[in-house]
Write a protein that holds these residues in place. Structure first.
Motif, PDB file in Angstrom:
ATOM      1  N   PHE A   4     -61.189  -5.277 -22.882  1.00 56.71           N
ATOM      2  CA  PHE A   4     -62.128  -5.960 -21.460  1.00 56.71           C
ATOM      3  C   PHE A   4     -63.576  -6.976 -22.343  1.00 56.71           C
ATOM      4  O   PHE A   4     -63.840  -7.875 -22.337  1.00 56.71           O
ATOM      5  CB  PHE A   4     -62.377  -5.381 -20.329  1.00 56.71           C
ATOM      6  CG  PHE A   4     -63.365  -6.082 -18.668  1.00 56.71           C
ATOM      7  CD1 PHE A   4     -62.671  -7.531 -18.370  1.00 56.71           C
ATOM      8  CD2 PHE A   4     -64.820  -6.351 -18.883  1.00 56.71           C
ATOM      9  CE1 PHE A   4     -63.035  -8.402 -17.778  1.00 56.71           C
ATOM     10  CE2 PHE A   4     -65.054  -7.529 -17.544  1.00 56.71           C
ATOM     11  CZ  PHE A   4     -64.610  -8.382 -17.286  1.00 56.71           C
ATOM     12  N   ARG A   6     -64.952  -6.851 -25.304  1.00 55.50           N
ATOM     13  CA  ARG A   6     -64.198  -7.739 -26.706  1.00 55.50           C
ATOM     14  C   ARG A   6     -63.609  -9.264 -26.772  1.00 55.50           C
ATOM     15  O   ARG A   6     -64.745 -10.143 -26.829  1.00 55.50           O
ATOM     16  CB  ARG A   6     -62.983  -7.202 -26.798  1.00 55.50           C
ATOM     17  CG  ARG A   6     -62.897  -7.554 -28.772  1.00 55.50           C
ATOM     18  CD  ARG A   6     -61.982  -6.796 -29.394  1.00 55.50           C
ATOM     19  NE  ARG A   6     -60.161  -6.852 -28.645  1.00 55.50           N
ATOM     20  CZ  ARG A   6     -59.633  -7.867 -28.787  1.00 55.50           C
ATOM     21  NH1 ARG A   6     -59.941  -8.727 -29.082  1.00 55.50           N
ATOM     22  NH2 ARG A   6     -58.346  -7.583 -28.167  1.00 55.50           N
ATOM     23  N   LYS A   7     -63.168  -9.124 -25.580  1.00 55.01           N
ATOM     24  CA  LYS A   7     -62.233 -10.675 -24.552  1.00 55.01           C
ATOM     25  C   LYS A   7     -64.225 -11.095 -23.764  1.00 55.01           C
ATOM     26  O   LYS A   7     -63.874 -12.938 -24.371  1.00 55.01           O
ATOM     27  CB  LYS A   7     -61.646 -10.325 -23.914  1.00 55.01           C
ATOM     28  CG  LYS A   7     -60.523 -10.696 -24.534  1.00 55.01           C
ATOM     29  CD  LYS A   7     -58.869 -10.368 -23.219  1.00 55.01           C
ATOM     30  CE  LYS A   7     -57.815 -10.391 -24.414  1.00 55.01           C
ATOM     31  NZ  LYS A   7     -56.583  -9.809 -23.310  1.00 55.01           N
ATOM     32  N   PHE A   8     -64.699 -10.659 -23.321  1.00 56.86           N
ATOM     33  CA  PHE A   8     -66.073 -11.363 -22.809  1.00 56.86           C
ATOM     34  C   PHE A   8     -66.762 -12.090 -23.895  1.00 56.86           C
ATOM     35  O   PHE A   8     -67.363 -13.075 -23.739  1.00 56.86           O
ATOM     36  CB  PHE A   8     -66.586 -10.024 -21.797  1.00 56.86           C
ATOM     37  CG  PHE A   8     -67.389 -11.205 -21.506  1.00 56.86           C
ATOM     38  CD1 PHE A   8     -67.894 -11.428 -20.550  1.00 56.86           C
ATOM     39  CD2 PHE A   8     -69.391 -10.472 -21.576  1.00 56.86           C
ATOM     40  CE1 PHE A   8     -68.698 -11.870 -19.722  1.00 56.86           C
ATOM     41  CE2 PHE A   8     -70.844 -10.507 -20.691  1.00 56.86           C
ATOM     42  CZ  PHE A   8     -70.296 -11.731 -19.915  1.00 56.86           C
ATOM     43  N   GLY A  10     -65.940 -12.759 -27.009  1.00 58.64           N
ATOM     44  CA  GLY A  10     -65.258 -13.407 -27.356  1.00 58.64           C
ATOM     45  C   GLY A  10     -64.948 -14.478 -26.406  1.00 58.64           C
ATOM     46  O   GLY A  10     -65.755 -16.875 -27.197  1.00 58.64           O
ATOM     47  N   LEU A  11     -65.205 -14.735 -25.325  1.00 56.17           N
ATOM     48  CA  LEU A  11     -64.959 -15.882 -24.894  1.00 56.17           C
ATOM     49  C   LEU A  11     -66.354 -16.438 -24.598  1.00 56.17           C
ATOM     50  O   LEU A  11     -66.818 -18.216 -24.686  1.00 56.17           O
ATOM     51  CB  LEU A  11     -64.719 -15.119 -23.022  1.00 56.17           C
ATOM     52  CG  LEU A  11     -63.252 -15.891 -23.003  1.00 56.17           C
ATOM     53  CD1 LEU A  11     -62.631 -15.125 -21.454  1.00 56.17           C
ATOM     54  CD2 LEU A  11     -62.437 -16.671 -23.050  1.00 56.17           C
ATOM     55  N   LEU A  12     -67.427 -15.657 -24.261  1.00 57.55           N
ATOM     56  CA  LEU A  12     -69.176 -16.346 -24.811  1.00 57.55           C
ATOM     57  C   LEU A  12     -69.498 -16.910 -25.785  1.00 57.55           C
ATOM     58  O   LEU A  12     -70.255 -17.952 -25.652  1.00 57.55           O
ATOM     59  CB  LEU A  12     -69.792 -14.686 -24.060  1.00 57.55           C
ATOM     60  CG  LEU A  12     -71.349 -15.071 -23.824  1.00 57.55           C
ATOM     61  CD1 LEU A  12     -71.077 -15.868 -21.672  1.00 57.55           C
ATOM     62  CD2 LEU A  12     -71.947 -14.108 -24.326  1.00 57.55           C
ATOM     63  N   LEU A  13     -68.637 -16.675 -26.730  1.00 59.39           N
ATOM     64  CA  LEU A  13     -69.020 -16.932 -27.924  1.00 59.39           C
ATOM     65  C   LEU A  13     -68.213 -18.124 -28.150  1.00 59.39           C
ATOM     66  O   LEU A  13     -69.190 -19.325 -28.228  1.00 59.39           O
ATOM     67  CB  LEU A  13     -68.695 -16.544 -29.400  1.00 59.39           C
ATOM     68  CG  LEU A  13     -69.617 -15.786 -29.287  1.00 59.39           C
ATOM     69  CD1 LEU A  13     -68.917 -14.440 -31.088  1.00 59.39           C
ATOM     70  CD2 LEU A  13     -71.257 -15.759 -30.459  1.00 59.39           C
ATOM     71  N   LEU A  14     -67.370 -18.454 -27.497  1.00 61.78           N
ATOM     72  CA  LEU A  14     -66.294 -20.216 -27.720  1.00 61.78           C
ATOM     73  C   LEU A  14     -67.038 -21.239 -26.864  1.00 61.78           C
ATOM     74  O   LEU A  14     -67.479 -22.100 -26.719  1.00 61.78           O
ATOM     75  CB  LEU A  14     -65.307 -19.827 -27.177  1.00 61.78           C
ATOM     76  CG  LEU A  14     -63.923 -18.901 -28.385  1.00 61.78           C
ATOM     77  CD1 LEU A  14     -62.405 -18.923 -27.587  1.00 61.78           C
ATOM     78  CD2 LEU A  14     -64.155 -20.543 -29.225  1.00 61.78           C
TER      79      LEU A  14
ATOM     80  N   LEU B  20     -63.487 -14.130 -16.527  1.00 66.54           N
ATOM     81  CA  LEU B  20     -62.666 -13.378 -15.826  1.00 66.54           C
ATOM     82  C   LEU B  20     -62.427 -12.520 -15.756  1.00 66.54           C
ATOM     83  O   LEU B  20     -61.305 -12.237 -15.559  1.00 66.54           O
ATOM     84  CB  LEU B  20     -63.667 -12.651 -17.655  1.00 66.54           C
ATOM     85  CG  LEU B  20     -64.225 -12.712 -18.618  1.00 66.54           C
ATOM     86  CD1 LEU B  20     -64.566 -12.300 -19.142  1.00 66.54           C
ATOM     87  CD2 LEU B  20     -62.089 -12.838 -19.277  1.00 66.54           C
ATOM     88  N   GLY B 147     -65.174 -16.516 -32.447  1.00 60.99           N
ATOM     89  CA  GLY B 147     -64.986 -15.667 -30.818  1.00 60.99           C
ATOM     90  C   GLY B 147     -63.279 -15.998 -31.041  1.00 60.99           C
ATOM     91  O   GLY B 147     -63.198 -15.358 -29.384  1.00 60.99           O
ATOM     92  N   SER B 151     -61.327 -12.876 -28.566  1.00 64.83           N
ATOM     93  CA  SER B 151     -60.970 -13.555 -27.718  1.00 64.83           C
ATOM     94  C   SER B 151     -59.354 -13.451 -28.357  1.00 64.83           C
ATOM     95  O   SER B 151     -58.195 -12.425 -26.693  1.00 64.83           O
ATOM     96  CB  SER B 151     -60.982 -15.513 -27.028  1.00 64.83           C
ATOM     97  OG  SER B 151     -62.585 -14.632 -26.756  1.00 64.83           O
TER      98      SER B 151
END
Lengths: 43, 305
Positions: A4, A6-8, A10-14, B20, B147, B151
């Motif tokens: 969770f 890691r994805k958070f 990643g999304l933040l960076l994107l 999320l 990112g 993701s």
């Protein structure tokens, strides 16, 4: 690292990179058209 | 300016957390109401189509002003973003197929390629359209790549191989058989759309659903492939040919006999498919029985029972 988190990150960076670069590109485009619009309005 | 950036960062943070949370809530609801898990989550990777939309607006603005170089820059950047997002989404789909299957070849590195294209598009947008300096633009690109990796991850490497009881690697044969069967099912579905008869359509939908279930069983345990050879080579192929033939003919000819014959064939196919499914289930039960028998004999011999 939990999945969770890691994805958070990643999304933040994107959001931060793609979002900011795209919005900034739009702002630059708008700011260069503002003088033209204002000159039309003053005329 | 600093305050604006702080506000923007805070806004982004809240937005990401909200996205999320909503996704989590939706997936929980979907799990509750869905019997079988979906093949591919339809919303995954869609965000990358939405995020670069301001670049499109910038291109439209440049077109309005008649600024050709700005229009070209923004259009190229937006095109790259779209291409990257498409590659990434296709990569996610092939990864879902790879994960679902027990036997599969390593997929093309579409996700990695898509992430690379998105990173390039971000760097190019930051440098040419947003007028950042080159080192900052490179940092933008690198962070976008990171990112994407965090993701969505990169592509799985290495094939999921399968060896039969004799120790022979039959991966290619299994994949070929399963792909052919999937093609036949897709052809039946296509032909069904051309048949204007509610009864036949519902029968064919049932047949397709049954065939998919059998295929899923074969994907789960490719050892059953030998037992299901007749189903794959004769029945499924025959069902495809008959359905395609009827779909082509019934529009031009009105013959009640043809309808009766087709109805009879469909009934037989349904029966045969149910029989095949039952046979595979029975084999699983027999295998389990043998395993239980072996284990209990071993436990008795060692004096545990």
């Amino acid at each position: 690292m939990p999945d969770f988190l890691r994805k958070f990150i990643g999304l933040l960076l994107l959001f931060a990179t793609v979002g900011i670069a795209a919005c900034q590109a739009m702002l630059v485009s708008c700011s260069s058209s503002l003088p033209a619009i204002s000159s039309i309005l003053t005329q | 300016m600093g305050r604006l950036f702080l506000m923007t960062s805070l806004g982004l943070l809240v937005l990401v957390a909200l996205v999320l949370l909503i996704k989590r809530r939706f997936s929980l609801m979907a799990e509750r109401y869905q019997g079988a898990p979906a093949r591919f989550p339809t919303t995954k990777g869609l965000m990358l189509f939405v995020l670069p939309l301001p670049v499109l607006f910038a291109a439209i603005g440049a077109l309005g002003r008649g600024n050709l170089s700005n229009l070209f820059d923004n259009a190229v950047c937006y095109g790259l973003f779209l291409w990257g997002a498409l590659l990434l989404r296709r990569g996610l789909r092939t990864e879902a197929d790879y994960t679902r299957r027990q036997v599969a070849k390593a997929p093309w590195p579409l996700k990695t390629l898509g992430s690379g294209v998105i990173a390039l598009a971000t760097a190019l947008t930051a440098w040419s359209s947003a007028q950042y300096s080159l080192p900052i633009a490179v940092v933008f690109g690198g962070l976008a790549l990171l990112g994407c990796y965090l993701s969505y991850g990169f592509d799985p490497r290495g094939a999921k191989r399968f060896t039969d009881r004799d120790g022979v690697d039959t991966t290619d044969r299994v994949i070929e058989a399963l792909t052919q069967a999937e093609d036949s099912i897709a052809a039946i579905e296509r032909a069904t759309r051309d048949i204007r008869n509610a009864e036949f359509n519902s029968r064919l939908r049932r047949i397709v659903a049954q065939a998919r279930q059998i295929l899923a069983m074969l994907e789960e345990d490719p050892r059953d492939l030998r037992r299901a050879r007749k189903f794959l080579n004769v029945y499924l192929d025959g069902a495809k040919q008959v359905t395609e033939g009827y779909a082509k003919t019934h529009g031009r000819v009105t013959a009640p006999e043809l309808e009766d014959n087709f109805r009879r064939v469909l009934t037989t196919i349904e029966e045969v498919f149910t029989e095949q499914q039952q046979k595979l289930l029975e084999t699983d039960v027999t295998d389990l029985d043998v395993q239980i028998e072996v284990l209990s004999t071993q436990l008795k011999r060692e004096g545990v029972i």
